[in-house]
Design a protein around this motif. Sequence first.
Motif, PDB file in Angstrom:
ATOM      1  N   ARG A  37       2.134  12.777   6.115  1.00 36.66           N
ATOM      2  CA  ARG A  37       1.123  13.309   7.045  1.00 36.66           C
ATOM      3  C   ARG A  37       0.669  12.540   8.141  1.00 36.66           C
ATOM      4  O   ARG A  37       0.121  13.157   9.162  1.00 36.66           O
ATOM      5  CB  ARG A  37      -0.064  13.713   6.148  1.00 36.66           C
ATOM      6  N   PHE A  38       0.682  11.192   7.937  1.00 31.61           N
ATOM      7  CA  PHE A  38      -0.044  10.356   8.973  1.00 31.61           C
ATOM      8  C   PHE A  38       0.947   9.670   9.889  1.00 31.61           C
ATOM      9  O   PHE A  38       1.789   9.317   9.777  1.00 31.61           O
ATOM     10  CB  PHE A  38      -0.856   9.417   8.331  1.00 31.61           C
ATOM     11  N   ASP A  39       0.206   9.415  11.163  1.00 36.48           N
ATOM     12  CA  ASP A  39       0.933   8.617  12.319  1.00 36.48           C
ATOM     13  C   ASP A  39       0.776   7.118  12.007  1.00 36.48           C
ATOM     14  O   ASP A  39       1.400   6.248  12.778  1.00 36.48           O
ATOM     15  CB  ASP A  39       0.588   9.265  13.628  1.00 36.48           C
ATOM     16  N   GLY A  40      -0.098   6.600  11.157  1.00 40.94           N
ATOM     17  CA  GLY A  40      -0.318   5.380  11.051  1.00 40.94           C
ATOM     18  C   GLY A  40      -1.468   5.036  10.101  1.00 40.94           C
ATOM     19  O   GLY A  40      -2.049   6.052   9.409  1.00 40.94           O
ATOM     20  N   ALA A  41      -1.413   3.977   9.404  1.00 47.16           N
ATOM     21  CA  ALA A  41      -2.310   3.496   8.545  1.00 47.16           C
ATOM     22  C   ALA A  41      -2.576   1.784   8.588  1.00 47.16           C
ATOM     23  O   ALA A  41      -1.858   1.240   9.101  1.00 47.16           O
ATOM     24  CB  ALA A  41      -1.646   3.670   6.947  1.00 47.16           C
ATOM     25  N   ALA A  62       2.892   3.754  -2.072  1.00 44.25           N
ATOM     26  CA  ALA A  62       1.872   5.088  -1.648  1.00 44.25           C
ATOM     27  C   ALA A  62       1.543   5.251  -0.133  1.00 44.25           C
ATOM     28  O   ALA A  62       1.397   6.360   0.421  1.00 44.25           O
ATOM     29  CB  ALA A  62       0.706   4.963  -2.324  1.00 44.25           C
ATOM     30  N   VAL A  63       1.496   4.251   0.616  1.00 42.51           N
ATOM     31  CA  VAL A  63       1.156   4.031   1.953  1.00 42.51           C
ATOM     32  C   VAL A  63       2.494   4.769   2.669  1.00 42.51           C
ATOM     33  O   VAL A  63       2.396   5.361   3.463  1.00 42.51           O
ATOM     34  CB  VAL A  63       0.824   2.905   2.340  1.00 42.51           C
ATOM     35  N   ALA A  64       3.532   4.004   2.274  1.00 43.72           N
ATOM     36  CA  ALA A  64       4.874   4.647   3.033  1.00 43.72           C
ATOM     37  C   ALA A  64       5.129   6.153   2.796  1.00 43.72           C
ATOM     38  O   ALA A  64       5.678   6.656   3.796  1.00 43.72           O
ATOM     39  CB  ALA A  64       6.129   3.866   2.240  1.00 43.72           C
ATOM     40  N   ALA A  65       4.847   6.624   1.721  1.00 42.77           N
ATOM     41  CA  ALA A  65       4.665   7.844   1.169  1.00 42.77           C
ATOM     42  C   ALA A  65       3.987   8.912   2.056  1.00 42.77           C
ATOM     43  O   ALA A  65       4.336  10.202   2.452  1.00 42.77           O
ATOM     44  CB  ALA A  65       4.792   8.476   0.052  1.00 42.77           C
ATOM     45  N   VAL A  66       2.924   8.628   2.435  1.00 43.03           N
ATOM     46  CA  VAL A  66       2.065   9.261   3.442  1.00 43.03           C
ATOM     47  C   VAL A  66       2.467   9.442   4.922  1.00 43.03           C
ATOM     48  O   VAL A  66       1.826  10.110   5.823  1.00 43.03           O
ATOM     49  CB  VAL A  66       0.421   8.912   3.154  1.00 43.03           C
ATOM     50  N   LEU A  67       3.024   8.301   5.294  1.00 44.83           N
ATOM     51  CA  LEU A  67       3.373   8.130   6.754  1.00 44.83           C
ATOM     52  C   LEU A  67       4.698   9.025   7.128  1.00 44.83           C
ATOM     53  O   LEU A  67       5.588   8.958   6.558  1.00 44.83           O
ATOM     54  CB  LEU A  67       3.647   6.757   6.865  1.00 44.83           C
ATOM     55  N   LYS A  68       4.723   9.442   8.220  1.00 42.34           N
ATOM     56  CA  LYS A  68       5.727   9.772   8.824  1.00 42.34           C
ATOM     57  C   LYS A  68       6.657   9.035   9.135  1.00 42.34           C
ATOM     58  O   LYS A  68       6.490   7.728   9.528  1.00 42.34           O
ATOM     59  CB  LYS A  68       5.433  10.598  10.200  1.00 42.34           C
ATOM     60  N   VAL A 165      -3.623 -13.267   7.590  1.00 44.72           N
ATOM     61  CA  VAL A 165      -2.358 -13.007   8.157  1.00 44.72           C
ATOM     62  C   VAL A 165      -1.997 -11.456   8.528  1.00 44.72           C
ATOM     63  O   VAL A 165      -2.830 -10.831   7.593  1.00 44.72           O
ATOM     64  CB  VAL A 165      -1.202 -13.502   7.319  1.00 44.72           C
ATOM     65  N   THR A 166      -1.612 -11.185   9.486  1.00 44.40           N
ATOM     66  CA  THR A 166      -1.406  -9.684   9.797  1.00 44.40           C
ATOM     67  C   THR A 166       0.194  -9.233   9.950  1.00 44.40           C
ATOM     68  O   THR A 166       0.759  -9.984  10.666  1.00 44.40           O
ATOM     69  CB  THR A 166      -2.247  -9.186  11.344  1.00 44.40           C
ATOM     70  N   PHE A 167       0.466  -8.218   9.197  1.00 46.20           N
ATOM     71  CA  PHE A 167       1.829  -7.669   9.172  1.00 46.20           C
ATOM     72  C   PHE A 167       1.716  -6.289   9.897  1.00 46.20           C
ATOM     73  O   PHE A 167       0.779  -5.380   9.422  1.00 46.20           O
ATOM     74  CB  PHE A 167       2.432  -7.536   7.808  1.00 46.20           C
ATOM     75  N   VAL A 168       2.600  -6.091  10.846  1.00 51.64           N
ATOM     76  CA  VAL A 168       2.501  -4.918  11.296  1.00 51.64           C
ATOM     77  C   VAL A 168       4.139  -4.356  11.263  1.00 51.64           C
ATOM     78  O   VAL A 168       5.295  -5.102  11.439  1.00 51.64           O
ATOM     79  CB  VAL A 168       2.619  -4.752  12.920  1.00 51.64           C
ATOM     80  N   ALA A 169       4.309  -3.108  10.397  1.00 54.44           N
ATOM     81  CA  ALA A 169       5.633  -2.585  10.002  1.00 54.44           C
ATOM     82  C   ALA A 169       5.621  -1.282  10.313  1.00 54.44           C
ATOM     83  O   ALA A 169       4.698  -0.662  10.633  1.00 54.44           O
ATOM     84  CB  ALA A 169       5.473  -2.771   8.450  1.00 54.44           C
ATOM     85  N   THR A 170       6.973  -0.481  10.275  1.00 53.46           N
ATOM     86  CA  THR A 170       7.126   0.764  10.896  1.00 53.46           C
ATOM     87  C   THR A 170       7.766   1.372   9.772  1.00 53.46           C
ATOM     88  O   THR A 170       8.793   0.647   9.133  1.00 53.46           O
ATOM     89  CB  THR A 170       8.308   0.627  11.940  1.00 53.46           C
ATOM     90  N   ARG A 171       7.287   2.540   9.157  1.00 53.77           N
ATOM     91  CA  ARG A 171       7.907   3.219   8.231  1.00 53.77           C
ATOM     92  C   ARG A 171       9.463   3.693   8.527  1.00 53.77           C
ATOM     93  O   ARG A 171       9.506   4.210   9.732  1.00 53.77           O
ATOM     94  CB  ARG A 171       7.056   4.628   7.842  1.00 53.77           C
ATOM     95  N   ARG A 172      10.074   3.413   7.584  1.00 51.61           N
ATOM     96  CA  ARG A 172      11.706   3.528   7.878  1.00 51.61           C
ATOM     97  C   ARG A 172      11.652   5.159   8.087  1.00 51.61           C
ATOM     98  O   ARG A 172      11.316   5.869   7.174  1.00 51.61           O
ATOM     99  CB  ARG A 172      12.713   2.592   6.866  1.00 51.61           C
ATOM    100  N   GLY A 173      12.627   5.595   9.005  1.00 51.97           N
ATOM    101  CA  GLY A 173      12.905   7.063   8.645  1.00 51.97           C
ATOM    102  C   GLY A 173      14.177   7.388   8.214  1.00 51.97           C
ATOM    103  O   GLY A 173      14.893   6.643   7.317  1.00 51.97           O
ATOM    104  N   PHE A 174      14.564   8.601   8.361  1.00 52.97           N
ATOM    105  CA  PHE A 174      15.997   9.033   7.861  1.00 52.97           C
ATOM    106  C   PHE A 174      17.044   8.696   8.455  1.00 52.97           C
ATOM    107  O   PHE A 174      17.144   8.947   9.884  1.00 52.97           O
ATOM    108  CB  PHE A 174      15.979  10.634   7.611  1.00 52.97           C
TER     109      PHE A 174
END
Length: 183
Positions: A37-41, A62-68, A165-174
Motif C-alpha cells: 500500500r505505501f510509497d515509503g516508510a 512486515a515493512v517490506a510487505a506493506v511497501l510497493k 546510523v541511517t540506512f536508506v533502502a529500496t523495496r525490491r520489485g518483481f
Amino acid sequence: TGVDVSPEFLRHARSNDGGDRVRWEHREMRDLPWPGRFDGAFCMGNSFGYLDDEGNAAFLRAVAAVLKPGARFVLETPMIVENLFGHLQERPWWKVGDIYLLVSNEYDHIRRRLESEYTFLSNGCSEVRYVSHRVYKYAEVRTLIEASGFEVNVAAPWTPDAHSVTFVATRRGFEHTCRVAGP
C-alpha cells in the motif's frame, strides 16, 4: 499512517497531529496489515531493536510487505555497536523544561542487549520505565535489511562522533527476465 503499541504515546501523537493528518493505529510493529500500500516508510530514534533477533527480522519483513516495489524505507537507529560505545554513558542525565531525566545503562554482552532504566523527575514526582534494546553490528543490520526484501542504497558511514546510523533502502520489485530467441 502511524503505528505504536503504547496507548499513551498514541494519545500524545494524536493530540499533536494538527488536524488528523495521520491515521494512528494501536498495533504491534510487526502487525502491518496493508500489503503493497505505501510509497515509503521510516523507523526512527530508538524504535528498532526492542524485539529479539527473529522479532526484529519479522518487523523488517512486515515493512517490506506493506511497501510497493521501488518504495523507500529509512531506518535510523542508535543501536549500532560501532557507534554506541563511543558515546554511551553509564548514568547520563538531562533537563528538558521542568523534567529531569536520569538514565541508567547496562550492557549485557552475552545477550548483546542494552538494558536501560529511565527515571523521570518533575514537580516532586518520579516515574521509572525500563527498556531493553538489541545492539547490532553495522553489517548485521545491513544484512537484516537486505534479507527482508530491500536493497540498501545508502548507509551512513561510521564516524566516532555519530550517535546513530541511517540506512536508506529500496523495496525490491518483481524482477522479470526476458529471453530473446536467437536464429
